[in-house]
Design a protein around this motif. Structure first.
Motif, mmCIF file in Angstrom:
data_model
loop_
_atom_site.group_PDB
_atom_site.id
_atom_site.type_symbol
_atom_site.label_atom_id
_atom_site.label_comp_id
_atom_site.label_asym_id
_atom_site.label_seq_id
_atom_site.Cartn_x
_atom_site.Cartn_y
_atom_site.Cartn_z
ATOM 1 N N THR A 12 -5.130 2.124 -6.833
ATOM 2 C CA THR A 12 -4.271 1.733 -8.109
ATOM 3 C C THR A 12 -2.490 1.300 -7.086
ATOM 4 O O THR A 12 -2.553 1.471 -5.816
ATOM 5 N N SER A 13 -1.947 0.133 -7.777
ATOM 6 C CA SER A 13 -0.839 -0.178 -6.888
ATOM 7 C C SER A 13 0.697 0.615 -7.561
ATOM 8 O O SER A 13 0.345 0.480 -8.627
ATOM 9 N N LYS A 14 1.690 0.483 -6.820
ATOM 10 C CA LYS A 14 2.535 1.022 -6.940
ATOM 11 C C LYS A 14 3.635 0.157 -8.600
ATOM 12 O O LYS A 14 3.504 -1.038 -7.783
ATOM 13 N N PRO A 15 4.190 0.476 -9.524
ATOM 14 C CA PRO A 15 4.635 2.438 -9.720
ATOM 15 C C PRO A 15 2.957 2.343 -10.352
ATOM 16 O O PRO A 15 2.558 1.762 -11.600
ATOM 17 N N ARG A 16 2.483 3.458 -10.500
ATOM 18 C CA ARG A 16 1.107 4.329 -10.604
ATOM 19 C C ARG A 16 1.130 5.031 -11.524
ATOM 20 O O ARG A 16 2.387 5.863 -10.930
ATOM 21 N N GLU A 17 0.102 5.497 -11.978
ATOM 22 C CA GLU A 17 -0.225 6.382 -13.138
ATOM 23 C C GLU A 17 -1.105 8.015 -12.205
ATOM 24 O O GLU A 17 -0.987 9.327 -12.725
ATOM 25 N N GLU A 38 9.108 4.035 7.178
ATOM 26 C CA GLU A 38 9.452 2.577 8.017
ATOM 27 C C GLU A 38 7.762 2.220 8.230
ATOM 28 O O GLU A 38 6.759 1.715 7.978
ATOM 29 N N VAL A 39 6.900 3.908 7.812
ATOM 30 C CA VAL A 39 4.711 3.274 7.956
ATOM 31 C C VAL A 39 4.833 3.797 7.110
ATOM 32 O O VAL A 39 3.669 4.015 6.355
ATOM 33 N N GLY A 40 5.585 5.215 6.292
ATOM 34 C CA GLY A 40 4.997 5.210 4.771
ATOM 35 C C GLY A 40 5.527 5.461 3.605
ATOM 36 O O GLY A 40 4.926 5.779 2.500
ATOM 37 N N ALA A 41 6.366 4.661 3.609
ATOM 38 C CA ALA A 41 7.010 4.264 2.334
ATOM 39 C C ALA A 41 5.904 3.119 0.904
ATOM 40 O O ALA A 41 5.783 4.141 0.069
ATOM 41 N N GLU A 42 5.491 2.573 1.911
ATOM 42 C CA GLU A 42 3.991 2.027 0.599
ATOM 43 C C GLU A 42 2.935 3.117 -0.218
ATOM 44 O O GLU A 42 2.610 2.703 -0.580
ATOM 45 N N TYR A 43 3.332 4.092 0.730
ATOM 46 C CA TYR A 43 2.301 5.057 0.690
ATOM 47 C C TYR A 43 2.604 6.473 -0.310
ATOM 48 O O TYR A 43 1.310 7.062 -0.588
ATOM 49 N N THR A 44 3.456 6.549 -0.413
ATOM 50 C CA THR A 44 4.491 7.260 -0.651
ATOM 51 C C THR A 44 4.961 7.054 -2.340
ATOM 52 O O THR A 44 5.377 6.015 -2.447
ATOM 53 N N GLU A 69 17.161 3.356 -1.615
ATOM 54 C CA GLU A 69 16.639 2.151 -1.180
ATOM 55 C C GLU A 69 15.502 1.734 -0.761
ATOM 56 O O GLU A 69 14.706 0.628 -1.089
ATOM 57 N N ALA A 70 14.516 2.586 -0.527
ATOM 58 C CA ALA A 70 13.248 2.473 -0.017
ATOM 59 C C ALA A 70 12.371 2.343 -1.544
ATOM 60 O O ALA A 70 11.257 2.078 -1.360
ATOM 61 N N GLY A 71 13.238 2.670 -2.703
ATOM 62 C CA GLY A 71 11.450 2.628 -4.179
ATOM 63 C C GLY A 71 11.790 3.802 -3.795
ATOM 64 O O GLY A 71 10.441 3.823 -4.558
ATOM 65 N N ILE A 72 11.804 4.887 -3.413
ATOM 66 C CA ILE A 72 11.355 6.286 -3.818
ATOM 67 C C ILE A 72 11.949 6.916 -4.278
ATOM 68 O O ILE A 72 12.869 7.722 -3.859
ATOM 69 N N ILE A 215 -10.802 14.253 -3.472
ATOM 70 C CA ILE A 215 -11.229 12.784 -3.437
ATOM 71 C C ILE A 215 -12.482 12.741 -3.111
ATOM 72 O O ILE A 215 -13.011 11.892 -4.626
ATOM 73 N N LYS A 216 -13.804 14.273 -2.860
ATOM 74 C CA LYS A 216 -14.767 14.022 -2.982
ATOM 75 C C LYS A 216 -15.539 13.994 -4.473
ATOM 76 O O LYS A 216 -16.052 13.896 -5.322
ATOM 77 N N LEU A 217 -14.401 15.011 -5.198
ATOM 78 C CA LEU A 217 -14.477 14.955 -6.497
ATOM 79 C C LEU A 217 -14.218 14.050 -7.429
ATOM 80 O O LEU A 217 -14.638 13.347 -8.583
ATOM 81 N N LEU A 218 -12.676 13.989 -7.682
ATOM 82 C CA LEU A 218 -12.465 12.925 -8.411
ATOM 83 C C LEU A 218 -12.544 11.683 -7.866
ATOM 84 O O LEU A 218 -11.279 10.351 -8.205
ATOM 85 N N GLY A 219 -12.304 10.854 -6.581
ATOM 86 C CA GLY A 219 -12.012 9.478 -6.229
ATOM 87 C C GLY A 219 -11.162 9.316 -5.020
ATOM 88 O O GLY A 219 -9.519 10.051 -5.237
ATOM 89 N N ALA A 220 -10.675 8.015 -5.000
ATOM 90 C CA ALA A 220 -9.789 7.586 -4.399
ATOM 91 C C ALA A 220 -8.028 7.421 -4.799
ATOM 92 O O ALA A 220 -7.374 7.517 -4.021
ATOM 93 N N ASN A 221 -8.626 8.145 -6.855
ATOM 94 C CA ASN A 221 -7.356 7.377 -6.862
ATOM 95 C C ASN A 221 -6.943 8.879 -7.340
ATOM 96 O O ASN A 221 -6.223 8.958 -8.709
ATOM 97 N N VAL A 222 -6.966 10.094 -7.036
ATOM 98 C CA VAL A 222 -6.561 11.960 -7.664
ATOM 99 C C VAL A 222 -5.009 11.578 -7.241
ATOM 100 O O VAL A 222 -4.828 10.998 -6.177
ATOM 101 N N ASN A 223 -4.701 12.196 -8.170
ATOM 102 C CA ASN A 223 -2.597 12.976 -7.412
ATOM 103 C C ASN A 223 -3.135 13.701 -6.652
ATOM 104 O O ASN A 223 -3.079 14.418 -6.763
ATOM 105 N N LEU A 224 -2.406 13.630 -5.748
ATOM 106 C CA LEU A 224 -1.934 14.801 -4.313
ATOM 107 C C LEU A 224 -0.571 15.067 -4.345
ATOM 108 O O LEU A 224 -0.074 14.124 -4.072
#
Length: 276
Positions: A12-17, A38-44, A69-72, A215-224
């Motif tokens: 899913t893409s940000k902003p995501r549910e 610098e490296v983690g903003a896209e995935y946070t 400023e990073a939108g987090i 992730i194995k139980l609920l897939g790539a888009n589980v909230n962690l």
């Protein structure tokens, strides 16, 4: 991404549910925040300033500005909320949120005994002012909450206005959802999922083995959540099946070249004992 790979799970893409990654900031300096982003903003998706670190960390306003400023989005840990209400300072807490321009708040009772009806009142009040994340579960390893109570509390807290409920695990991942060894209380999780939509739950899972399990139980888009800043990129590779722990999780093994498939038992005589 830097190059193309086929057959990856769709993120899913940000902003995501769903597919949330909540990062735990335990007191990073401003420079450390900048390096992490610098490296983690896209995935946070959101950052929690752990427990009451916001009370003691230097340059808090500047730090919040860097995240903004990073939108987090950022929120104060639930222990800070508890520190205010046990001192009868709930209105002071609300002013604190306003003064620092916070858009989120966590309501929890992991360190205190709080009647659930009163917790719901706090959620209802704050939900009129900010987005509320409510945490279910205790930080006390001796306090075992039965599954029906987890489900009941999660349901009523969502009804009271929480946008998501958080499954307590502590920053070490050894209480609440997990045993003292870090092992997932799988029966509890599976029972919760029979009643609560998975996209409404944010599972605290600071240990890699716990992240892999969910992730194995609920897939790539589980909230962690409760992810260390230096583990965010690593977690994203686990979500995508690009680390050994989930490498074949999202592949269609029927379509994989036979040379890459596990060898099947030969079935030669003498390799097994017949039953009779």
């Amino acid at each position: 991404m830097n190059y193309s790979l086929n057959n990856l799970p769709e993120r899913t893409s940000k902003p995501r549910e769903q597919g949330y990654t909540m990062v735990m900031d335990k007191g990073l300096s401003i420079r450390e925040v900048e390096n992490f982003l610098e490296v983690g903003a896209e995935y946070t998706d959101i950052v929690k300033l752990g427990w009451a670190t916001s009370y003691v960390v230097p340059n808090l306003k500047k730090k919040l500005e860097v995240y903004k400023e990073a939108g987090i989005p950022v929120y104060f840990g639930g222990t800070l909320f508890e520190a205010f209400i046990i001192r009868n300072q709930f209105d002071d807490y609300r002013r604190l949120l306003a003064d620092f321009g916070m858009e989120y708040a966590e309501v929890s009772d992991g360190s205190i005994d709080l009647k659930h009806d009163r917790k719901l009142e706090y959620i209802r009040t704050l939900a009129q002012e900010v987005k509320v994340l409510s945490e279910v579960g205790s930080k006390d390893a001796e306090k075992i909450i039965p599954p029906y109570k987890w489900i009941s509390q999660m349901k009523t807290e969502l009804e009271a206005g929480a946008i998501k409920v958080i499954g307590e695990a502590r920053e070490a991942g050894n209480v609440g959802l997990f045993r003292s060894t870090g092992e997932v209380r799988s029966g509890l999780v599976e029972e919760i999922l029979t009643q609560i939509p998975f996209e409404k739950i944010l599972w605290e899972a600071p240990q890699k083995a716990q992240q892999v399990w969910f992730i194995k139980l609920l897939g790539a888009n589980v909230n962690l959540g409760n992810i260390a800043p230096n583990e965010v990129v690593s977690l994203e590779t686990i979500r995508l099946g690009l680390r050994g722990d989930t490498f074949t999780q999202f592949l269609d093994m029927e379509a994989v070249d036979d040379d890459f498939k596990p060898e099947k038992p030969s079935g030669k005589p003498g390799t097994s004992m017949p039953r009779g």
